[in-house]
Design a protein around this motif. Structure first.
Motif, mmCIF file in Angstrom:
data_model
loop_
_atom_site.group_PDB
_atom_site.id
_atom_site.type_symbol
_atom_site.label_atom_id
_atom_site.label_comp_id
_atom_site.label_asym_id
_atom_site.label_seq_id
_atom_site.Cartn_x
_atom_site.Cartn_y
_atom_site.Cartn_z
ATOM 1 N N CYS A 213 89.500 -61.316 -37.400
ATOM 2 C CA CYS A 213 88.386 -61.021 -36.494
ATOM 3 C C CYS A 213 88.775 -61.428 -35.072
ATOM 4 O O CYS A 213 89.220 -62.549 -34.846
ATOM 5 C CB CYS A 213 87.159 -61.797 -36.952
ATOM 6 N N VAL A 214 88.645 -60.489 -34.150
ATOM 7 C CA VAL A 214 88.863 -60.806 -32.727
ATOM 8 C C VAL A 214 87.476 -60.785 -32.071
ATOM 9 O O VAL A 214 86.810 -59.759 -32.054
ATOM 10 C CB VAL A 214 89.797 -59.777 -32.045
ATOM 11 N N GLU A 215 87.071 -61.944 -31.606
ATOM 12 C CA GLU A 215 85.702 -62.083 -31.091
ATOM 13 C C GLU A 215 85.724 -62.396 -29.601
ATOM 14 O O GLU A 215 86.563 -63.166 -29.148
ATOM 15 C CB GLU A 215 85.041 -63.234 -31.863
ATOM 16 N N ASP A 216 84.807 -61.781 -28.847
ATOM 17 C CA ASP A 216 84.694 -62.154 -27.430
ATOM 18 C C ASP A 216 83.232 -62.321 -27.061
ATOM 19 O O ASP A 216 82.345 -61.860 -27.772
ATOM 20 C CB ASP A 216 85.373 -61.093 -26.538
ATOM 21 N N ASN A 217 82.996 -63.032 -25.952
ATOM 22 C CA ASN A 217 81.606 -63.194 -25.490
ATOM 23 C C ASN A 217 81.394 -62.352 -24.226
ATOM 24 O O ASN A 217 80.769 -62.764 -23.273
ATOM 25 C CB ASN A 217 81.286 -64.672 -25.234
ATOM 26 N N GLY A 218 81.990 -61.145 -24.253
ATOM 27 C CA GLY A 218 81.987 -60.282 -23.065
ATOM 28 C C GLY A 218 80.779 -59.387 -22.927
ATOM 29 O O GLY A 218 79.681 -59.719 -23.396
ATOM 30 N N ILE A 219 81.013 -58.223 -22.338
ATOM 31 C CA ILE A 219 79.892 -57.340 -21.971
ATOM 32 C C ILE A 219 79.273 -56.640 -23.175
ATOM 33 O O ILE A 219 78.158 -56.137 -23.095
ATOM 34 C CB ILE A 219 80.319 -56.274 -20.920
ATOM 35 N N GLY A 220 79.966 -56.611 -24.317
ATOM 36 C CA GLY A 220 79.399 -55.999 -25.522
ATOM 37 C C GLY A 220 79.309 -54.482 -25.424
ATOM 38 O O GLY A 220 79.566 -53.888 -24.365
ATOM 39 N N ILE A 221 78.945 -53.868 -26.555
ATOM 40 C CA ILE A 221 78.903 -52.398 -26.615
ATOM 41 C C ILE A 221 77.585 -51.986 -27.265
ATOM 42 O O ILE A 221 77.269 -52.459 -28.366
ATOM 43 C CB ILE A 221 80.089 -51.868 -27.454
ATOM 44 N N ALA A 222 76.838 -51.121 -26.617
ATOM 45 C CA ALA A 222 75.547 -50.673 -27.159
ATOM 46 C C ALA A 222 75.778 -49.858 -28.435
ATOM 47 O O ALA A 222 76.828 -49.212 -28.571
ATOM 48 C CB ALA A 222 74.825 -49.845 -26.113
#
Ligand code: ADP
Length: 280
Positions: A213-222
Motif C-alpha cells: 500500500c502506498v499512502e499519501d495525505n495529499g489532494i486526494g481523488i474524487a
C-alpha cells in the motif's frame, strides 16, 4: 451387455471425466473470450483517446501556421507602402516582435506535446512486447532504492517518507521498480500545499499474494475520477504536472502482465491509498 460390447463402450468414469474436461475447456474458452473482449475495448479506447489527444495539438499547429502566413502577408503589404510613418513602424514592429513569435511559441509547445504523447505510446507498446524475467524480489531493498531517489525532493519540501518492513514478491525487477517509482512519484507529486506531506509504504502477505500500500495525505481523488485515472493520458488537471497521464496506465499494464492487480481508496482533500497485489 456382452463382454465385447462392454470393452468398446466408455465407462461411467470415462464419461464423467470427458464431461469434466469439456466443461473445463468451455470455461477456459469463455474466460479467453472475456479477456479478448476486454482487450478490444481497451484498444478501442486507446485509439479514441490517442486520436483525440493528438488532434488538439495538431489543430493548434495548423491554426498558428496560418496566423504566421497572414502575418507575413500583412508584413509584405506594409513594407510595399514605401512610407515611414511612426504608425506604420509600430505595425511592423508588432508583427515581428509579437504576432509571429507568439504563434511560433504555440507551434513549438504543441509539437512538443505531440512528441511526448507519441513517445508515451511507444513506451506503452514496448512494454507490451517486453518479455518478463520474473524472480524473487527483495522489496525492502527495491523500495529503499526508489525512496532514496526522492530524497532530495523530500528534504527540500519537508516531506516524510515512511517504509515499513515489506514482504517479498515474484516479478520482473525493472518493471516492478517502474510500478513503485510511479506510485511513490505520484504520492509525492500530488501532496497538499496545506499540510506537511506524509507518504507511507506498507505491505502484508495474504493467500499466497503480497499486498503493498502506498499512502499519501495529499489532494486526494474524487470518486468520479478514481477509475478513469488508469486510462491512457487521463489527468485531473492537464498541464499542471510534469507528467502526461501515462504513469498509471503503465502501472496497470505491468500488473496485468504479472497476474497482479491495483486498486485505490481515496478521498478528495484528504489523501489516497493505492494497493498493489503481486504473486508472493
Ligand atoms: P501523471 O502523473 O503523469 O499525470 P498518472 O497516470 O500517473 O499521470 O496519473 C493520472 C492522474 O491521476 C494524475 O494526473 C493525477 O491527476 C491523478 N493522480 C495520480 N496519483 C494521484 C495521487 N496519489 N493523488 C492525487 N491524484 C493522483
Amino acid at each position: 451387455m456382452t463382454e465385447d460390447l462392454k470393452s468398446i463402450m466408455p465407462s461411467r468414469d470415462d464419461l464423467n471425466r470427458e464431461m469434466f474436461e469439456r466443461n473445463k475447456s468451455e470455461e477456459e474458452l469463455a474466460r479467453l473470450n472475456d479477456q479478448l473482449a476486454s482487450k478490444n475495448r481497451e484498444l478501442e479506447q486507446i485509439v479514441y483517446v490517442t486520436s483525440h489527444d493528438l488532434r488538439s495539438p495538431l489543430v493548434n499547429i495548423n491554426g498558428f501556421s496560418r496566423e504566421i502566413a497572414t502575418s507575413l502577408d500583412d508584413l509584405k503589404s506594409l513594407l510595399l507602402r514605401r512610407e515611414s510613418s511612426p504608425e506604420l513602424k509600430e505595425k511592423i514592429h508588432n508583427i515581428i516582435e509579437k504576432d509571429i513569435p507568439e504563434s511560433l511559441k504555440f507551434i513549438v509547445t504543441s509539437s512538443s506535446k505531440m512528441d511526448s504523447l507519441l513517445s508515451g505510446l511507444l513506451r506503452l507498446s514496448r512494454l507490451g512486447r517486453a518479455e518478463l524475467k520474473c524472480e524473487g524480489l527483495n522489496m525492502n531493498k527495491l523500495m529503499s532504492d526508489i525512496v532514496s531517489s526522492f530524497e532530495f525532493q523530500a528534504k527540500e519540501s519537508g516531506i516524510k517518507i515512511d517504509i515499513s518492513i515489506l514482504p517479498s514478491c515474484n516479478g520482473d525487477e525493472s518493471q516492478i521498480n517502474q510500478v513503485f517509482f510511479n506510485l511513490i512519484g505520484n504520492a509525492v507529486k500530488y501532496l497538499s500545499p496545506e499540510r506537511q506531506g506524509v507518504v507511507k509504504v506498507s505491505g502484508y502477505s495474504e493467500d499466497g499474494q503480497s499486498v503493498y500500500c502506498v499512502e499519501d495525505n495529499g489532494i486526494g481523488i474524487a470518486p468520479e475520477h478514481q477509475e478513469k485515472i488508469f486510462e491512457i493520458f487521463y489527468q485531473l488537471e492537464p498541464g499542471q504536472s510534469a507528467g502526461e497521464g501515462l504513469g498509471l496506465t503503465i502501472v496497470k499494464r505491468i500488473l496485468e502482465k504479472h497476474n497482479g492487480k491495483i486498486w485505490l481508496e481515496s478521498e478528495k482533500g484528504r489523501g489516497s491509498r493505492v494497493y498493489v497485489h503481486l504473486p508472493a
